[in-house]
Enzyme design. Structure first.
Site, PDB file in Angstrom:
ATOM      1  CG  HIS A 120      -2.073   0.550   0.940  1.00  0.00           C
ATOM      2  ND1 HIS A 120      -3.273   0.527  -0.043  1.00  0.00           N
ATOM      3  CD2 HIS A 120      -2.531   1.929   1.349  1.00  0.00           C
ATOM      4  CE1 HIS A 120      -4.021   1.218   0.078  1.00  0.00           C
ATOM      5  NE2 HIS A 120      -3.852   2.114   0.975  1.00  0.00           N
ATOM      6  CD  GLU A 153      -5.083   4.730  -4.939  1.00  0.00           C
ATOM      7  OE1 GLU A 153      -4.576   5.778  -4.299  1.00  0.00           O
ATOM      8  OE2 GLU A 153      -5.975   4.786  -4.693  1.00  0.00           O
ATOM      9  CE1 TYR A 214     -12.068   5.548  -2.407  1.00  0.00           C
ATOM     10  CE2 TYR A 214     -10.458   5.635  -3.831  1.00  0.00           C
ATOM     11  CZ  TYR A 214     -11.221   5.221  -2.596  1.00  0.00           C
ATOM     12  OH  TYR A 214     -10.356   4.254  -1.909  1.00  0.00           O
ATOM     13  CD  GLU A 240      -7.782   2.308  -2.307  1.00  0.00           C
ATOM     14  OE1 GLU A 240      -6.864   1.618  -2.098  1.00  0.00           O
ATOM     15  OE2 GLU A 240      -8.183   3.116  -2.338  1.00  0.00           O
ATOM     16  CB  ALA A 246     -10.492  11.471  -5.058  1.00  0.00           C
ATOM     17  CD1 TRP A 274     -10.522   3.704   1.136  1.00  0.00           C
ATOM     18  CD2 TRP A 274      -9.130   2.016   1.335  1.00  0.00           C
ATOM     19  NE1 TRP A 274      -9.669   4.102   2.103  1.00  0.00           N
ATOM     20  CE2 TRP A 274      -8.516   3.074   2.077  1.00  0.00           C
ATOM     21  CE3 TRP A 274      -8.514   0.640   1.133  1.00  0.00           C
ATOM     22  CZ2 TRP A 274      -7.488   2.890   2.719  1.00  0.00           C
ATOM     23  CZ3 TRP A 274      -7.220   0.690   1.872  1.00  0.00           C
ATOM     24  CH2 TRP A 274      -6.670   1.729   2.793  1.00  0.00           C
ATOM     25  CE  LYS A 279      -8.697  10.366   8.988  1.00  0.00           C
ATOM     26  NZ  LYS A 279      -7.706  10.516   7.888  1.00  0.00           N
ATOM     27  CG  ASP A 280     -15.563  12.286  11.829  1.00  0.00           C
ATOM     28  OD1 ASP A 280     -16.668  12.032  11.122  1.00  0.00           O
ATOM     29  OD2 ASP A 280     -15.427  13.497  12.258  1.00  0.00           O
ATOM     30  CD  GLU A 281     -11.173   8.790   5.961  1.00  0.00           C
ATOM     31  OE1 GLU A 281     -10.384   9.742   5.713  1.00  0.00           O
ATOM     32  OE2 GLU A 281     -10.619   7.623   5.788  1.00  0.00           O
TER      33      GLU A 281
END
Ligand code: MG
Length: 321
Positions: A120, A153, A214, A240, A246, A274, A279-281
């Site tokens: 990764h 990536e 995304y 992914e 994105a 993915w 997390k707060d996302e």
């Protein structure tokens, strides 16, 4: 008592019918033309879930979490995203990385699902990658479950330099493992698949190229680019993807996500969402109060997790087999 034993045996056999084990069914995967195929050459699609960075969310790198993704979320593939950057990554702390990644690989093997060992990274580390994948292929190359993703990536690297990198890493893997699928990243966060179409790697078998999207950022333009590459003969694997922007955060675009899923289903392209993280996302699939192991009730699964789980449940419905 005998009757009870018989009933129990029947109940167990019914249960075992429902536990779909893709590696038992499909075995050693291969690439024919642009399609991922089973051991007999029949086209198959893998659909699954990626864990988040191991160095940010190590708590989800455990056997029970993998089993939850397989049994409750209907994943036929799980992806271990071994962080090569951000603090405490594999390059800084390889022992901890292996403590996280190996239980995931071994649980996938035990449960007969496919597993992606994902380097990764966003920057090239050729020497370290060659060394890592040499060791992984020596240890796991005999298992049809394992898929190698050699560069998550790339960001700034040219396709020519990525071809040189991929040739070195693939050559190292093929010394130990002649056949397992290898996923190769392309420039600009796996979006420049048209560069691959113009100049693919030569001389290797069972290679696929990754596209990442995304959906709230990438729409028709990237979809068309992906489809054009497939038409030119490029085997694509979406290792992914997400319905968010994105950045992994921001808006969730369910309509674009649906169009992407339909496109991949139409083209037979495997996809992995993915990610298992808290997390707060918006791309994080779980709330912080979710347990490390699952099973995860609906009230700890965030919107992005529900979308992914919903598509997996819809398309990986093999229970009738
Ligand atoms: Mg092999």
């Amino acid at each position: 008592m005998k009757r009870l034993t018989i009933l129990l045996a029947i109940a167990l056999s019914v249960l075992s019918v429902h536990a779909f084990e893709p590696v038992k069914e499909w075995g050693q995967l291969q690439v024919n033309g642009t399609r991922l195929c089973d051991q007999n050459g029949n086209p198959v699609m893998l659909r699954g879930i990626s864990l988040g960075w191991h160095n940010i969310w190590p708590r989800f790198y455990n056997k029970k979490a993998v089993k939850t993704l397989v049994n409750d979320w209907h994943a036929t593939v799980v992806r271990a995203a071994m962080g090569i950057q951000i603090e405490d990554n594999y390059l800084e702390n390889p022992d901890f990385a292996m403590q996280c990644v190996e239980p995931v690989i071994q649980t996938a093997i035990k449960n007969n699902v496919y597993v992606i060992i994902d380097w990764h990274a966003h920057k090239m580390h050729t020497r370290e990658a060659v060394d890592f994948f040499s060791r992984m292929s020596a240890k796991y190359g005999k298992y049809p479950h394992v898929i190698y993703e050699i560069f998550n990536e790339p960001v700034d690297d040219s396709w020519e330099s990525l071809k040189t990198y991929a040739t070195q890493v693939i050559t190292a893997i093929r010394k130990n493992d002649p056949d397992n699928i290898i996923l190769v990243g392309c420039p600009h966060w796996d979006q420049d698949i048209h560069l691959v179409a113009d100049s693919p790697l030569q001389g290797f078998s069972n290679i696929m190229y990754t596209v990442h999207f995304y959906a709230a950022t990438h729409g028709e333009e990237l979809r068309q680019r992906m489809e054009d590459a497939v038409k030119k003969g490029v085997p694509v694997f979406v290792s992914e993807c997400g319905a968010t922007e994105a950045s992994g955060n921001g808006r969730i675009d369910e309509e674009q996500e649906r169009l992407w899923i339909e496109c991949m289903e139409r083209l037979g392209i495997s996809w992995v969402c993915w990610s298992v993280s808290d997390k707060d996302e918006s791309c994080s699939m779980l709330l912080p109060r979710a347990t490390a192991t699952g099973p995860w009730a609906d009230d700890v699964i965030k919107k992005h997790g529900k979308i992914a789980k919903g598509y997996l449940t819809k398309y990986n419905n093999f229970s009738s087999r």
